[in-house]
Each structure stands twice: as C-alpha cells, then as structure tokens.
Write a protein that holds these residues in place. Structure first.
Motif, PDB file in Angstrom:
ATOM      1  N   UNK A  61       0.839  -1.191   0.000  1.00 63.47           N
ATOM      2  CA  UNK A  61       0.000   0.000   0.000  1.00 63.47           C
ATOM      3  C   UNK A  61       0.875   1.243   0.000  1.00 63.47           C
ATOM      4  N   UNK A  62       0.768   2.070  -1.028  1.00 62.18           N
ATOM      5  CA  UNK A  62       1.653   3.233  -1.138  1.00 62.18           C
ATOM      6  C   UNK A  62       1.447   4.235  -0.011  1.00 62.18           C
ATOM      7  N   UNK A  63       2.543   4.785   0.454  1.00 63.00           N
ATOM      8  CA  UNK A  63       2.539   5.882   1.415  1.00 63.00           C
ATOM      9  C   UNK A  63       3.421   6.982   0.854  1.00 63.00           C
ATOM     10  N   UNK A  64       2.936   8.200   0.904  1.00 62.69           N
ATOM     11  CA  UNK A  64       3.681   9.309   0.323  1.00 62.69           C
ATOM     12  C   UNK A  64       5.090   9.402   0.890  1.00 62.69           C
ATOM     13  N   UNK A  65       6.061   9.581  -0.007  1.00 63.68           N
ATOM     14  CA  UNK A  65       7.447   9.729   0.394  1.00 63.68           C
ATOM     15  C   UNK A  65       8.211   8.426   0.529  1.00 63.68           C
ATOM     16  N   UNK A  66       7.548   7.299   0.342  1.00 58.42           N
ATOM     17  CA  UNK A  66       8.246   6.020   0.424  1.00 58.42           C
ATOM     18  C   UNK A  66       8.827   5.625  -0.930  1.00 58.42           C
ATOM     19  N   UNK A  67       9.895   4.826  -0.858  1.00 59.94           N
ATOM     20  CA  UNK A  67      10.500   4.229  -2.040  1.00 59.94           C
ATOM     21  C   UNK A  67      10.568   2.731  -1.805  1.00 59.94           C
ATOM     22  N   UNK A  68      10.021   1.940  -2.716  1.00 61.75           N
ATOM     23  CA  UNK A  68      10.155   0.496  -2.639  1.00 61.75           C
ATOM     24  C   UNK A  68      11.158   0.066  -3.705  1.00 61.75           C
ATOM     25  N   UNK A  69      12.128  -0.762  -3.306  1.00 64.58           N
ATOM     26  CA  UNK A  69      13.219  -1.202  -4.175  1.00 64.58           C
ATOM     27  C   UNK A  69      13.162  -2.720  -4.270  1.00 64.58           C
TER      28      UNK A  69
END
Length: 217
Positions: A179-187
C-alpha cells in the motif's frame, strides 16, 4: 531418546526494501510541477510507447524523466542511486571483493500519473538489476478500498501447485500487496513481476519509477 539435528537453509529468497525518501517534503512540489508540465506536452498518454495495451487511464513519460539538469530532478536521481547502492552493497557482502568500488546508475526513469480506474498489468523490467518506485503523491491509495496498490507476484512458479497445512508458510495466494505511502520508495530485484492494481481515487496517483544497474569503477 536421541534428537536429530536439523539445519535450516534458506535459498532463493526475494529481498524487497522500503525506505523513506530523504528530503521528500523539499522535493515534492517541484517534481509534481515538472511532471504536470511535461504531461501537458505529451502527444499521447504512453509517451514511452512501451506496452500501451497493458496500461489504462494513466499517463507515462518517456524513459528519461530523471535525465535533466533541473536541480530537484538531479537531486532526486542522486538520492535514488544512493538508496539502491546501499541495498545492493549490503546484500552482496561476501560476493564483492573487499576493495571493489561500485556505483549505481539509473538507466531508465519515468512517471505515472494515474487517474480514476487506471491500472498497469503484471510485468517485470529487463536489462537492469534493481528497480524502484518512488511514491511522490499516491493520492487516495492509502485509503481502504481505493485501490492503487502495487502487487508483487511470487517468483516460485510452482509454489501454489498444491496446498495443505504444510504449505501455509508460502503465504496464501502467491502475491504481496504494497500500500503506497507518500514519500516512500520500494526497491526490488528486476526479475520480480509486479502490477499496479486499479485505482479509484479522486486525486491523481503520481509515482516515479526507475531501473538501475551497478558498475565497478
């Protein structure tokens, strides 16, 4: 009664990493403005011309979004490369020579501006080792039942061919939803199939995606 010694050996794991984007609050407004400016100039929704039938109700840039001399864009690229380098350096300890000097390079980057009902079918990214998604403005995706999640698919192709109590550890349906959260980066590693599930928010869902390679120097 003797006890048999059993050693656990974990093989073929799939590492994913989540980080908070440094300076997100400083970078966000300028990046969003640049994305909308570029979006307004697009002659077609999928400017990259990559798999347009796999994408619906979204705008995608050409694959060089981070290749400009605009200060905020350059800083974003630098930070993302540092994050990938940190992940890869930690994961490859013991596989790289001790004195090896390595850089991470973003070789492709693009934005998605997704509107009501937009999605991106399952896919993976060739010709790179690591990929990432920077959630610049996930819109209403953080709200329950608004969609817009990124779904990652179990790379063990036969993991679901049989299910009983002994396979409970495999994780059910063979997918993991982020679930996207503002300011996160998934690698994540480039071989991992993923999709963007249909989004039903009122405001735009905006992400910057990127592909990286690592090279010695």
């Amino acid at each position: 009664m003797s006890h048999t010694s059993i050693e656990e050996i974990n093989v073929w794991t799939t590492p994913l990493y989540v980080a908070e984007m440094p300076d997100h609050e400083f970078l966000k407004d300028a990046l969003v403005a640049q994305i909308y400016e570029q979006k307004a100039q697009q002659s077609t929704a999928i400017a990259s011309q990559v798999a347009p039938k796999a994408k619906h109700a979204l705008h995608e840039s050409t694959l060089d979004f981070l290749e400009t001399e605009e200060a905020n864009v350059m800083e974003t690229k630098r930070i993302l490369e540092e994050l990938v380098l940190g992940v890869a350096s930690n994961l490859n300890q013991g596989f790289w020579p001790e004195d090896l000097e390595v850089d991470a390079h973003v070789i492709e980057s693009w934005y998605h501006v997704t509107q009501q009902g937009g999605y991106h079918d399952a896919h993976s990214h060739p010709n790179c080792s690591w990929c990432g998604i920077y959630y610049l403005q996930p819109g209403d995706a953080a709200n329950l039942n608004k969609g817009g999640l990124n779904r990652f698919y179990d790379p063990r192709v036969n993991a679901e061919h049989y299910a009983d109590l002994g396979t409970a550890y495999l994780g059910g349906q063979g997918v993991w939803d982020f679930q996207p959260t503002e300011g996160q980066v998934v690698i994540f590693p480039s071989y991992l199939k993923h999709s963007a599930l249909p989004y039903f928010g009122d405001s735009d869902r905006i992400v910057i995606a990127f592909n990286c390679i690592l090279e010695a120097y």
